[in-house]
Design a protein around this motif. Structure first.
Motif, PDB file in Angstrom:
ATOM      1  N   LEU A  73       0.827  -1.209   0.000  1.00  0.00           N
ATOM      2  CA  LEU A  73       0.000   0.000   0.000  1.00  0.00           C
ATOM      3  C   LEU A  73       0.864   1.263   0.000  1.00  0.00           C
ATOM      4  CD1 LEU A  73      -2.736   1.385   0.194  1.00  0.00           C
ATOM      5  CD2 LEU A  73      -2.668   1.058   2.672  1.00  0.00           C
ATOM      6  N   THR A  74       1.876   1.286   0.849  1.00  0.00           N
ATOM      7  CA  THR A  74       2.748   2.463   0.926  1.00  0.00           C
ATOM      8  C   THR A  74       3.528   2.650  -0.371  1.00  0.00           C
ATOM      9  OG1 THR A  74       2.982   2.010   3.292  1.00  0.00           O
ATOM     10  CG2 THR A  74       4.474   3.628   2.337  1.00  0.00           C
ATOM     11  N   SER A  75       3.942   1.547  -0.978  1.00  0.00           N
ATOM     12  CA  SER A  75       4.664   1.623  -2.254  1.00  0.00           C
ATOM     13  C   SER A  75       3.756   2.128  -3.374  1.00  0.00           C
ATOM     14  CB  SER A  75       5.234   0.255  -2.623  1.00  0.00           C
ATOM     15  OG  SER A  75       6.158  -0.185  -1.650  1.00  0.00           O
ATOM     16  N   LEU A  76       2.504   1.701  -3.367  1.00  0.00           N
ATOM     17  CA  LEU A  76       1.546   2.168  -4.371  1.00  0.00           C
ATOM     18  C   LEU A  76       1.306   3.670  -4.238  1.00  0.00           C
ATOM     19  CD1 LEU A  76      -1.121  -0.712  -4.434  1.00  0.00           C
ATOM     20  CD2 LEU A  76       0.476  -0.082  -6.261  1.00  0.00           C
ATOM     21  N   VAL A  77       1.191   4.153  -3.011  1.00  0.00           N
ATOM     22  CA  VAL A  77       1.012   5.587  -2.793  1.00  0.00           C
ATOM     23  C   VAL A  77       2.224   6.354  -3.321  1.00  0.00           C
ATOM     24  CG1 VAL A  77       0.819   7.399  -1.033  1.00  0.00           C
ATOM     25  CG2 VAL A  77      -0.529   5.307  -0.824  1.00  0.00           C
TER      26      VAL A  77
ATOM     27  N   PHE B 224       4.579   9.791  -7.759  1.00  0.00           N
ATOM     28  CA  PHE B 224       5.520   9.997  -8.856  1.00  0.00           C
ATOM     29  C   PHE B 224       4.792  10.113 -10.191  1.00  0.00           C
ATOM     30  CE2 PHE B 224       8.447   8.562 -12.180  1.00  0.00           C
ATOM     31  CZ  PHE B 224       9.521   9.410 -11.942  1.00  0.00           C
ATOM     32  N   LEU B 225       3.796   9.256 -10.408  1.00  0.00           N
ATOM     33  CA  LEU B 225       3.037   9.305 -11.662  1.00  0.00           C
ATOM     34  C   LEU B 225       2.259  10.612 -11.787  1.00  0.00           C
ATOM     35  CD1 LEU B 225       1.670   5.638 -11.799  1.00  0.00           C
ATOM     36  CD2 LEU B 225       3.417   6.664 -13.286  1.00  0.00           C
ATOM     37  N   SER B 226       1.809  11.150 -10.669  1.00  0.00           N
ATOM     38  CA  SER B 226       1.008  12.373 -10.688  1.00  0.00           C
ATOM     39  C   SER B 226       1.859  13.637 -10.799  1.00  0.00           C
ATOM     40  CB  SER B 226       0.151  12.458  -9.419  1.00  0.00           C
ATOM     41  OG  SER B 226      -0.728  11.365  -9.325  1.00  0.00           O
ATOM     42  N   TYR B 227       3.042  13.624 -10.172  1.00  0.00           N
ATOM     43  CA  TYR B 227       3.836  14.850 -10.097  1.00  0.00           C
ATOM     44  C   TYR B 227       5.232  14.723 -10.707  1.00  0.00           C
ATOM     45  CZ  TYR B 227       0.348  17.040  -7.109  1.00  0.00           C
ATOM     46  OH  TYR B 227      -0.814  17.602  -6.634  1.00  0.00           O
ATOM     47  N   GLY B 228       5.563  13.574 -11.263  1.00  0.00           N
ATOM     48  CA  GLY B 228       6.893  13.411 -11.848  1.00  0.00           C
ATOM     49  C   GLY B 228       7.967  13.598 -10.796  1.00  0.00           C
ATOM     50  N   PHE B 229       9.039  14.302 -11.167  1.00  0.00           N
ATOM     51  CA  PHE B 229      10.139  14.495 -10.225  1.00  0.00           C
ATOM     52  C   PHE B 229       9.849  15.574  -9.184  1.00  0.00           C
ATOM     53  CE2 PHE B 229      12.298  12.374 -13.763  1.00  0.00           C
ATOM     54  CZ  PHE B 229      12.955  11.370 -13.068  1.00  0.00           C
ATOM     55  N   GLN B 230       8.629  16.099  -9.210  1.00  0.00           N
ATOM     56  CA  GLN B 230       8.177  17.020  -8.167  1.00  0.00           C
ATOM     57  C   GLN B 230       7.332  16.285  -7.116  1.00  0.00           C
ATOM     58  OE1 GLN B 230       9.206  20.269  -8.071  1.00  0.00           O
ATOM     59  NE2 GLN B 230      10.467  19.606  -9.813  1.00  0.00           N
TER      60      GLN B 230
ATOM     61  N   SER C  11       7.334  17.581  -3.610  1.00  0.00           N
ATOM     62  CA  SER C  11       7.022  18.994  -3.402  1.00  0.00           C
ATOM     63  C   SER C  11       5.924  19.147  -2.353  1.00  0.00           C
ATOM     64  CB  SER C  11       6.569  19.636  -4.717  1.00  0.00           C
ATOM     65  OG  SER C  11       5.332  19.076  -5.138  1.00  0.00           O
ATOM     66  N   SER C  12       5.812  20.332  -1.796  1.00  0.00           N
ATOM     67  CA  SER C  12       4.769  20.595  -0.800  1.00  0.00           C
ATOM     68  C   SER C  12       3.386  20.374  -1.383  1.00  0.00           C
ATOM     69  CB  SER C  12       4.899  22.030  -0.273  1.00  0.00           C
ATOM     70  OG  SER C  12       6.121  22.207   0.408  1.00  0.00           O
ATOM     71  N   GLU C  13       3.220  20.741  -2.653  1.00  0.00           N
ATOM     72  CA  GLU C  13       1.923  20.562  -3.308  1.00  0.00           C
ATOM     73  C   GLU C  13       1.553  19.091  -3.388  1.00  0.00           C
ATOM     74  OE1 GLU C  13      -0.215  21.237  -7.681  1.00  0.00           O
ATOM     75  OE2 GLU C  13       1.723  22.186  -7.244  1.00  0.00           O
ATOM     76  N   ALA C  14       2.503  18.256  -3.789  1.00  0.00           N
ATOM     77  CA  ALA C  14       2.244  16.818  -3.917  1.00  0.00           C
ATOM     78  C   ALA C  14       1.956  16.201  -2.546  1.00  0.00           C
ATOM     79  CB  ALA C  14       3.439  16.124  -4.567  1.00  0.00           C
ATOM     80  N   LEU C  15       2.764  16.559  -1.564  1.00  0.00           N
ATOM     81  CA  LEU C  15       2.580  16.005  -0.215  1.00  0.00           C
ATOM     82  C   LEU C  15       1.219  16.391   0.344  1.00  0.00           C
ATOM     83  CD1 LEU C  15       6.133  16.779   1.205  1.00  0.00           C
ATOM     84  CD2 LEU C  15       5.223  14.520   0.655  1.00  0.00           C
ATOM     85  N   TYR C  16       0.860  17.645   0.162  1.00  0.00           N
ATOM     86  CA  TYR C  16      -0.431  18.110   0.677  1.00  0.00           C
ATOM     87  C   TYR C  16      -1.584  17.412  -0.034  1.00  0.00           C
ATOM     88  CZ  TYR C  16      -4.204  21.158   2.167  1.00  0.00           C
ATOM     89  OH  TYR C  16      -5.378  21.628   2.699  1.00  0.00           O
ATOM     90  N   TYR C  17      -1.485  17.283  -1.341  1.00  0.00           N
ATOM     91  CA  TYR C  17      -2.562  16.664  -2.119  1.00  0.00           C
ATOM     92  C   TYR C  17      -2.809  15.220  -1.690  1.00  0.00           C
ATOM     93  CZ  TYR C  17      -5.225  14.875  -6.082  1.00  0.00           C
ATOM     94  OH  TYR C  17      -6.193  14.272  -6.860  1.00  0.00           O
TER      95      TYR C  17
END
Length: 227
Positions: free
Chosen positions: A18-22, A27-33, A36-42
């Motif tokens: 589960l943690t690996s899928l998240v 990565f699939l949603s934000y690439g190398f970002q 980022s704070s945006e990705a973590l928050y989302y």
């Protein structure tokens, strides 16, 4: 890892998957970002002031357990979970291990919400600190030689990791909260073969302490001013 899912340790396997899928979805949603704070928050990182202003965001105290800030953070925690989780799951049994893991992670994140409200925090280390603490507690409550030796080893690892928690970018509040959650969980949850390590009254008091502490942290969070 010889196989993705180990039937002998089903909960550890599910948590790893589960943690690996998240992490992969980030990565699939934000690439190398992806860190980022945006990705973590989302994806559900915990931030105290956000939860205080928007109580419907309380789900973050659960979700943040499965989110990681960068590849190194993810790899270290998953390797720790792989080895530590299998040992603790064998000691407590699968269902009680899952409860212990979540109890530790949630308490760690409640500590973050109240004591570090402006930080954006995430990671399985809140839960992992609880796993370490649970066996350290058992070391003093059982006559089982294996648990005593394992608890002694974990004491050293716990001490080293607590010292490292003072480094910048690491959530000391989350680690301390996870430790408290895991220590109380070890008293609450009976261990196979060691059911009488704690009395019923001790288990009840530990449960009351866990729920009471969680309630106090939540209450105080929503009573403070928002900056």
């Amino acid at each position: 890892m010889k196989q993705i899912f180990d039937r002998d340790y089903p909960v550890t396997s599910i948590l790893l998957i589960l943690t690996s899928l998240v992490f992969a979805l980030m990565f699939l949603s934000y690439g190398f970002q992806y860190s980022s704070s945006e990705a973590l928050y989302y994806f559900g990182a915990v931030r105290g002031y956000t939860i205080q202003a928007l109580p419907e965001q309380f789900w973050r105290v659960f979700a943040a357990i499965f989110i990681h800030i960068g590849l190194e953070h993810f790899v270290i925690n998953m390797l720790t979970l792989y080895f530590l989780g299998r040992q603790i799951e064998a000691i407590f049994g699968s269902w009680k291990f899952l409860i212990l893991y979540l109890m530790s992670g949630v308490m760690g994140n409640l500590f973050v919400v109240y004591f570090s409200p402006d930080s954006l925090a995430a990671g399985a280390s809140t839960a992992l600190f609880g796993l370490f603490a649970s066996v350290v507690v058992l070391r003093y409550a059982t006559r089982n030689y294996y648990l005593q030796q394992l608890g002694q080893s974990y004491m050293s690892l716990l001490a080293v990791n607590l010292i490292m928690s003072f480094l910048p970018g690491i959530s000391l509040a989350g680690h301390l909260g996870g430790l408290v959650g895991g220590a109380l969980g070890a008293v609450i949850l009976p261990v196979s073969g060691e059911r009488y390590a704690f009395s019923k009254s001790q288990r009840f008091l530990a449960l009351a302490a866990y729920l009471g502490l969680a309630a106090i942290l939540i209450f105080l969070t929503f009573q403070r001013p928002i900056f």
